[in-house]
Design a protein around this motif. Structure first.
Motif, mmCIF file in Angstrom:
data_model
loop_
_atom_site.group_PDB
_atom_site.id
_atom_site.type_symbol
_atom_site.label_atom_id
_atom_site.label_comp_id
_atom_site.label_asym_id
_atom_site.label_seq_id
_atom_site.Cartn_x
_atom_site.Cartn_y
_atom_site.Cartn_z
ATOM 1 N N SER A 9 -40.939 8.481 28.315
ATOM 2 C CA SER A 9 -41.044 8.413 27.017
ATOM 3 C C SER A 9 -42.691 8.187 26.371
ATOM 4 O O SER A 9 -43.090 8.759 25.327
ATOM 5 N N HIS A 10 -43.442 7.531 27.174
ATOM 6 C CA HIS A 10 -44.856 7.349 27.025
ATOM 7 C C HIS A 10 -45.559 8.552 26.969
ATOM 8 O O HIS A 10 -46.720 8.712 26.225
ATOM 9 N N TYR A 11 -45.114 9.715 27.633
ATOM 10 C CA TYR A 11 -45.655 11.000 27.677
ATOM 11 C C TYR A 11 -45.688 11.417 26.322
ATOM 12 O O TYR A 11 -46.455 12.316 25.809
ATOM 13 N N TYR A 12 -44.754 11.193 25.754
ATOM 14 C CA TYR A 12 -44.646 11.853 24.050
ATOM 15 C C TYR A 12 -46.098 11.432 23.357
ATOM 16 O O TYR A 12 -46.473 12.143 22.658
ATOM 17 N N GLU A 13 -46.388 10.055 23.604
ATOM 18 C CA GLU A 13 -47.630 9.580 22.841
ATOM 19 C C GLU A 13 -48.697 10.038 23.435
ATOM 20 O O GLU A 13 -49.977 10.422 22.667
ATOM 21 N N GLU A 14 -48.901 10.306 24.755
ATOM 22 C CA GLU A 14 -50.160 11.127 25.500
ATOM 23 C C GLU A 14 -50.201 12.205 24.853
ATOM 24 O O GLU A 14 -51.301 12.853 24.757
ATOM 25 N N MET A 46 -43.040 19.030 23.023
ATOM 26 C CA MET A 46 -43.489 20.128 22.176
ATOM 27 C C MET A 46 -43.910 19.568 20.769
ATOM 28 O O MET A 46 -45.079 19.726 20.214
ATOM 29 N N GLU A 47 -42.919 18.704 20.033
ATOM 30 C CA GLU A 47 -43.178 18.230 18.982
ATOM 31 C C GLU A 47 -44.156 17.186 18.934
ATOM 32 O O GLU A 47 -45.173 17.351 17.685
ATOM 33 N N ALA A 48 -44.383 16.392 19.908
ATOM 34 C CA ALA A 48 -45.595 15.454 19.996
ATOM 35 C C ALA A 48 -46.926 16.181 19.756
ATOM 36 O O ALA A 48 -48.043 15.725 19.467
ATOM 37 N N GLY A 49 -46.940 17.532 20.607
ATOM 38 C CA GLY A 49 -48.054 18.180 20.515
ATOM 39 C C GLY A 49 -48.407 18.726 19.059
ATOM 40 O O GLY A 49 -49.735 18.669 18.487
ATOM 41 N N ASN A 50 -47.320 19.352 18.439
ATOM 42 C CA ASN A 50 -47.453 19.764 16.967
ATOM 43 C C ASN A 50 -47.847 18.839 16.067
ATOM 44 O O ASN A 50 -48.367 18.705 15.104
ATOM 45 N N LEU A 51 -47.270 17.533 16.240
ATOM 46 C CA LEU A 51 -47.535 16.257 15.503
ATOM 47 C C LEU A 51 -49.024 15.856 15.557
ATOM 48 O O LEU A 51 -49.632 15.528 14.616
ATOM 49 N N GLY A 52 -49.501 15.800 16.756
ATOM 50 C CA GLY A 52 -50.840 15.524 16.854
ATOM 51 C C GLY A 52 -51.835 16.384 16.231
ATOM 52 O O GLY A 52 -52.798 15.914 15.820
ATOM 53 N N THR A 102 -53.636 10.330 31.482
ATOM 54 C CA THR A 102 -53.700 9.893 29.849
ATOM 55 C C THR A 102 -54.416 11.102 29.058
ATOM 56 O O THR A 102 -54.990 11.973 30.033
ATOM 57 N N ALA A 103 -54.459 10.903 27.940
ATOM 58 C CA ALA A 103 -54.841 12.155 27.054
ATOM 59 C C ALA A 103 -56.508 12.143 27.187
ATOM 60 O O ALA A 103 -57.186 13.103 27.223
ATOM 61 N N GLU A 104 -57.016 10.899 26.969
ATOM 62 C CA GLU A 104 -58.585 10.531 27.383
ATOM 63 C C GLU A 104 -58.899 11.275 28.784
ATOM 64 O O GLU A 104 -60.062 12.088 28.574
ATOM 65 N N GLU A 105 -58.213 11.151 29.816
ATOM 66 C CA GLU A 105 -58.481 11.748 30.885
ATOM 67 C C GLU A 105 -58.372 13.367 31.116
ATOM 68 O O GLU A 105 -59.421 13.868 31.659
#
Length: 270
Positions: free
Chosen positions: A100-105, A136-142, A258-261
């Motif tokens: 689930s932490h990949y949702y946040e990433e 997919m939702e996480a990407g659109n949300l971000g 990670t997103a930053e990486e």
């Protein structure tokens, strides 16, 4: 300029539709044979018209994306079943809860990409997802949180799948044909990110790698989020050792966690 803005000496389709709606009702006009082909649902859904439907499904999204000024995209593939961390207790398996932490990433990565997109005027590096839940939702949300637009390429499935609520409405597209949807994922792509997922995610990943490997698509960053997940799932080195891929094919993708990486890996390359 849209087709309606152009001058034409020919009668427009709208007038013909209005005329046919006002003709007297007779056995002839009531018969399906009398329908204009493009407003005849039985004809348009018939097997001989499959090629036309494929063309329409390629053309409509292309015109919308062009009209909306989308020039390039960053594609985000990933599992629909991965929940937000706050909902990890609802996950069907303990491993899914851990993922689930990949949702946040994904959410953070989409924010980073969209900030860069906006700095360039909002036409480049538009986040593009499959429009569904999970990653997919996480990407659109971000993307929405960063103040930008994002694309959702939804697909009609036997079970209900409405687009997630964070897709930009004017960029929320729906497909019947998986093949055409895949083309739209890749035609404007400048980078591809792949989060943990299932059959659909694997299908999208390996199709993209195959197109790059065979020079049917330009080389671009392909980032696999979750090095432990992907290395456990696929014995990549064995493929090269067996000779079923070339050793250099292992360089077509890279692992990130990670997103930053991930943003650091593609910044300056897109």
């Amino acid at each position: 300029m849209t087709p309606r803005d152009r001058h034409s000496a020919l009668t427009p389709l709208e007038e013909d539709l209005d005329h046919t709606a006002r003709v007297p009702l007779t056995p002839q006009t009531a018969h399906p044979a009398y329908r204009l082909p493009y407003v005849d649902p039985d004809f348009m859904r018939s097997d001989p018209l499959r090629g036309v439907r494929l063309q329409l499904e390629l053309e409509k999204p292309e015109r919308i994306l062009t009209t909306e000024g989308v020039e390039t995209t960053v594609v985000m593939f990933g599992g629909a079943r991965i929940p937000p961390p706050a909902e990890r207790a609802s996950a069907k398996t303990p491993m899914l809860a851990e993922l689930s932490h990949y949702y946040e990433e994904a959410r953070s990565f989409a924010r980073l990409v969209t900030k860069e997109s906006l700095a360039r005027g909002g036409r480049e590096l538009v986040v593009c997802t499959g429009g569904g839940p999970g990653v997919m939702e996480a990407g659109n949300l971000g993307a929405e949180e960063a103040g930008g637009r994002s694309i959702g390429l939804n697909i009609v499935l036997p079970h209900e799948q409405a687009p997630n609520l964070y897709v930009t409405p004017s960029l929320s597209l729906n497909f019947h044909y998986f093949a055409i949807r895949k083309m739209h994922f890749l035609m404007r792509a400048r980078a591809i990110t792949v989060f943990p997922g299932g059959y659909g995610t694997l299908d999208e990943l390996f199709e993209a790698l195959t197109l790059i490997q065979t020079d049917r698509m330009e080389k671009m960053p392909v980032l696999l989020f979750g090095s432990e997940f992907w290395k456990r799932l696929v014995n990549w080195e064995m493929l090269a050792e067996a000779g079923t891929i070339s050793p250099e094919d292992l360089d077509l993708f890279e692992f990130v966690d990670t997103a930053e990486e991930a943003w650091g890996a593609i910044k300056g390359r897109v």
